[in-house]
Design a protein around this motif. Structure first.
Motif, PDB file in Angstrom:
ATOM      1  N   PHE A  98      18.602 -44.418 -25.535  1.00 32.87           N
ATOM      2  CA  PHE A  98      18.065 -44.417 -26.406  1.00 32.87           C
ATOM      3  C   PHE A  98      16.425 -45.112 -26.177  1.00 32.87           C
ATOM      4  N   VAL A 102      13.265 -42.664 -26.083  1.00 34.04           N
ATOM      5  CA  VAL A 102      11.888 -42.844 -27.156  1.00 34.04           C
ATOM      6  C   VAL A 102      10.710 -43.243 -26.403  1.00 34.04           C
ATOM      7  N   VAL A 115      17.320 -38.663 -28.062  1.00 28.97           N
ATOM      8  CA  VAL A 115      17.899 -39.675 -29.074  1.00 28.97           C
ATOM      9  C   VAL A 115      19.138 -38.927 -29.741  1.00 28.97           C
ATOM     10  N   THR A 119      22.960 -40.059 -29.277  1.00 28.35           N
ATOM     11  CA  THR A 119      23.858 -40.391 -30.487  1.00 28.35           C
ATOM     12  C   THR A 119      25.271 -39.805 -30.264  1.00 28.35           C
TER      13      THR A 119
END
Length: 223
Positions: A98, A102, A115, A119
């Motif tokens: 993550f 980002v 991202v 997930t």
């Protein structure tokens, strides 16, 4: 392994990929990183290195986990390696992913892909754990095949990067107006999305067709 001829090529591809990718990061030299650290965030490099190391553990243990011979002959080892895959591989690599995603230098489209990938990687692996604990082994295998596809997506990401660079380079002066940044953003966006969506779709297609093959009735042979 001989009954699964894809095991040896898969192992060779993974080992070759790690042999080419890891040394630069294991040197702990930020100047050898493929991704520059964002301004004012020097910790990014160490997060990236940790993500890569944990991801490498996930790749190696994942290959062993899908090896039918090991699973059938040594179930206890299969379970121990499964814990390594999750807790020393996917879980830390996914969480660190993550932060890496980002802060990607390839723009917001690539950031969204990274991202979502993190997930889904964590989610499919978590479902694999949950179904295994509930002894729903058929569902467990299906979730872990999806997790496997996402684990290996970094390899296809690199392939798409090379193909996108070769295809788009002649358009730098026209489509991208001479901007190297726009060119790199396009490559990063294409490879980041295609890298994991295609392997996941292929894995789902393979899972969807297997039950149909099992339900196919056998034709009675004449006496």
């Amino acid at each position: 392994m001989f009954r699964r001829p894809w095991m040896a090529p898969l192992a060779l591809v993974v080992l070759a990929f790690l042999a080419l990718s890891l040394p630069g990061y294991l040197s702990l030299d930020p100047s050898r990183s493929r991704l520059p650290s964002p301004p004012g965030f020097p910790e990014y490099y160490w997060i990236l290195v940790s993500h890569i190391i944990f991801g490498s553990i996930a790749m190696v243990t994942c290959c062993l986990q899908i090896w039918p011979w090991l699973r059938q002959r040594n179930l206890a080892l299969h379970r121990r390696l499964g814990r390594v895959y999750v807790f020393a591989g996917v879980l830390p690599a996914g969480l660190l992913g993550f932060v890496v995603g980002v802060n990607t230098p390839f723009g917001p489209v690539a950031m969204a892909s990274h991202v979502i990938l993190s997930t889904l990687w964590l989610g499919t692996t978590a479902m694999g754990i949950i179904t295994a604990r509930k002894r729903r082994m058929a569902e467990h295998r299906r979730w872990m095949i999806r997790s496997f596809a996402l684990t290996m997506s970094i390899i296809t990401n690199r392939l798409w990067s090379a193909l996108a660079a070769a295809a788009l380079e002649p358009q730098i002066a026209t489509t991208f107006g001479g901007s190297e940044i726009a060119f790199m953003h396009a490559i990063g966006s294409l490879s980041s999305w295609l890298g994991w969506t295609i392997p996941l779709l292929v894995a789902q297609w393979w899972l969807d067709r297997r039950p149909a093959r099992r339900r196919t009735p056998r034709i009675a042979q004449p006496a």
